[in-house]
Design a protein around this motif. Structure first.
Motif, PDB file in Angstrom:
ATOM      1  N   UNK A  11      16.801  10.539  12.314  1.00 44.73           N
ATOM      2  CA  UNK A  11      17.782  10.883  11.282  1.00 44.73           C
ATOM      3  C   UNK A  11      17.478  10.232   9.944  1.00 44.73           C
ATOM      4  N   UNK A  12      17.696  11.018   8.908  1.00 41.41           N
ATOM      5  CA  UNK A  12      17.680  10.503   7.550  1.00 41.41           C
ATOM      6  C   UNK A  12      19.102  10.652   7.028  1.00 41.41           C
ATOM      7  N   UNK A  13      19.688   9.572   6.564  1.00 41.74           N
ATOM      8  CA  UNK A  13      21.088   9.579   6.149  1.00 41.74           C
ATOM      9  C   UNK A  13      21.250   8.908   4.796  1.00 41.74           C
ATOM     10  N   UNK A  14      22.414   9.108   4.210  1.00 41.70           N
ATOM     11  CA  UNK A  14      22.779   8.404   2.974  1.00 41.70           C
ATOM     12  C   UNK A  14      24.176   7.820   3.131  1.00 41.70           C
ATOM     13  N   UNK A  15      24.500   6.920   2.223  1.00 38.27           N
ATOM     14  CA  UNK A  15      25.846   6.362   2.153  1.00 38.27           C
ATOM     15  C   UNK A  15      26.621   7.107   1.064  1.00 38.27           C
ATOM     16  N   UNK A  16      27.924   7.051   1.136  1.00 34.38           N
ATOM     17  CA  UNK A  16      28.737   7.761   0.133  1.00 34.38           C
ATOM     18  C   UNK A  16      28.538   7.173  -1.257  1.00 34.38           C
ATOM     19  N   UNK A  17      28.114   5.915  -1.332  1.00 36.90           N
ATOM     20  CA  UNK A  17      27.904   5.258  -2.633  1.00 36.90           C
ATOM     21  C   UNK A  17      26.517   5.525  -3.208  1.00 36.90           C
ATOM     22  N   UNK A  18      25.634   6.174  -2.435  1.00 35.36           N
ATOM     23  CA  UNK A  18      24.291   6.478  -2.934  1.00 35.36           C
ATOM     24  C   UNK A  18      24.352   7.543  -4.021  1.00 35.36           C
ATOM     25  N   UNK A  19      23.330   7.568  -4.829  1.00 33.43           N
ATOM     26  CA  UNK A  19      23.282   8.544  -5.929  1.00 33.43           C
ATOM     27  C   UNK A  19      22.745   9.885  -5.445  1.00 33.43           C
ATOM     28  N   UNK A  20      23.047  10.926  -6.209  1.00 35.49           N
ATOM     29  CA  UNK A  20      22.495  12.243  -5.904  1.00 35.49           C
ATOM     30  C   UNK A  20      20.982  12.233  -6.021  1.00 35.49           C
TER      31      UNK A  20
END
Length: 217
Positions: A11-20
Motif C-alpha cells: 500500500x501507498x498511503x497519505x495522511x490528511x495533512x499531506x499536500x496535494x
C-alpha cells in the motif's frame, strides 16, 4: 474467489495533512490513481487522480489577479489532502466475493475499493485488478481457439456441447456468455479452448443441431 486473494497488499498511503503535491508525486512515482488516506492505520478517506485534477481545475477557475496584475494560483504544495479527499469511501472486507466487489465498482462508477479488517486498512482492489482477473479467467493471454455457439438457456444443451468438445479430446479453458441479439430466448456461449483445429468439432456441434456463429483456430 474472494478479495483477500487478489487485493494489492503493498500500500501507498497519505495522511490528511499531506499536500496535494505529495499525493500527486506518489501517484506518478508508483503509477497508481488512488491513495487511501489513513491515520495510524485507520482509513479516513481516499483521494484519487481525478480529485487532484478537479482541485487544480477549480483553482484555475477561481484564480484572481493580485496587485501585480498576474493571476494568483494556490500552491499545490500547500493545498491539503483533507480538503479534497472523499470521506467515508465504499469499502470491502477480505472475505467479500470478487463478483460483489466488481458490482460495487460498476454500479458506483469508482476505480478502487479499500479493503479493511477490524477498521484497519489492509489492502486495496482496483478496476485494473478486476480486469486482470477477467483476462486470466478467460485465457485471453493464453494461445487458444474459440467456438461461439448459440443455444437456449437449458443447461442440458450446454452439457451436450461441452460433451462433444471433450469427446474430441479438447480442453475447455473458459466459457463466457452473452445475450443473442437476434433472439432474446437464446444465448451465445463463447467456448475458449487450448489451441487446436476446430473444423471437426464445429461440424459435430452443428450436426447435433446447434448453430455455430463463429470459430477461430
Amino acid at each position: 474467489m474472494i478479495v483477500g486473494e487478489v487485493m494489492s497488499k503493498k500500500l501507498h498511503t497519505v495522511k490528511k495533512s499531506d499536500s496535494l503535491k505529495k499525493a500527486q508525486d506518489l501517484m506518478v512515482t508508483h503509477a497508481i490513481r488512488h491513495l487511501p488516506v489513513v491515520d495510524k492505520g485507520e482509513l479516513l478517506g481516499i483521494i484519487t487522480e481525478s480529485d487532484i485534477r478537479g482541485a487544480f481545475i477549480g483553482q484555475g477557475r477561481n484564480a484572481r489577479k493580485g496587485n501585480s496584475g498576474k493571476l494568483e494560483i494556490n500552491n499545490p504544495g500547500k493545498m491539503k489532502v483533507n480538503d479534497y479527499m472523499t470521506r467515508h469511501p465504499l469499502v470491502v472486507v477480505p472475505e467479500t466475493h470478487i463478483e460483489d466487489a466488481a458490482l460495487m465498482i460498476y454500479k458506483n462508477k469508482i476505480g478502487a475499493l479499500p479493503v479493511i479488517k477490524r477498521n484497519k486498512l489492509i489492502g486495496i482492489i482496483t478496476i485494473m485488478d478486476m480486469l486482470g482477473i477477467f483476462v486470466d479467467l478467460m485465457g485471453i493471454l493464453h494461445s487458444s481457439s474459440r467456438i461461439d455457439v448459440v443455444m437456449d438457456k437449458n443447461p442440458e444443451n450446454f452439457e451436450k456441447v461441452s460433451s462433444i468438445i471433450n469427446k474430441e479430446g479438447l480442453n475447455i479453458i473458459s466459457v463466457g456468455m452473452a445475450p443473442y441479439l437476434k433472439d432474446p430466448t437464446q444465448q451465445v456461449y463463447f467456448f475458449r479452448l487450448d489451441l487446436c483445429e476446430t473444423k471437426n468439432v464445429v461440424s459435430k456441434i452443428e450436426k447435433a443441431g446447434f448453430h455455430v456463429i463463429s470459430f477461430m483456430d
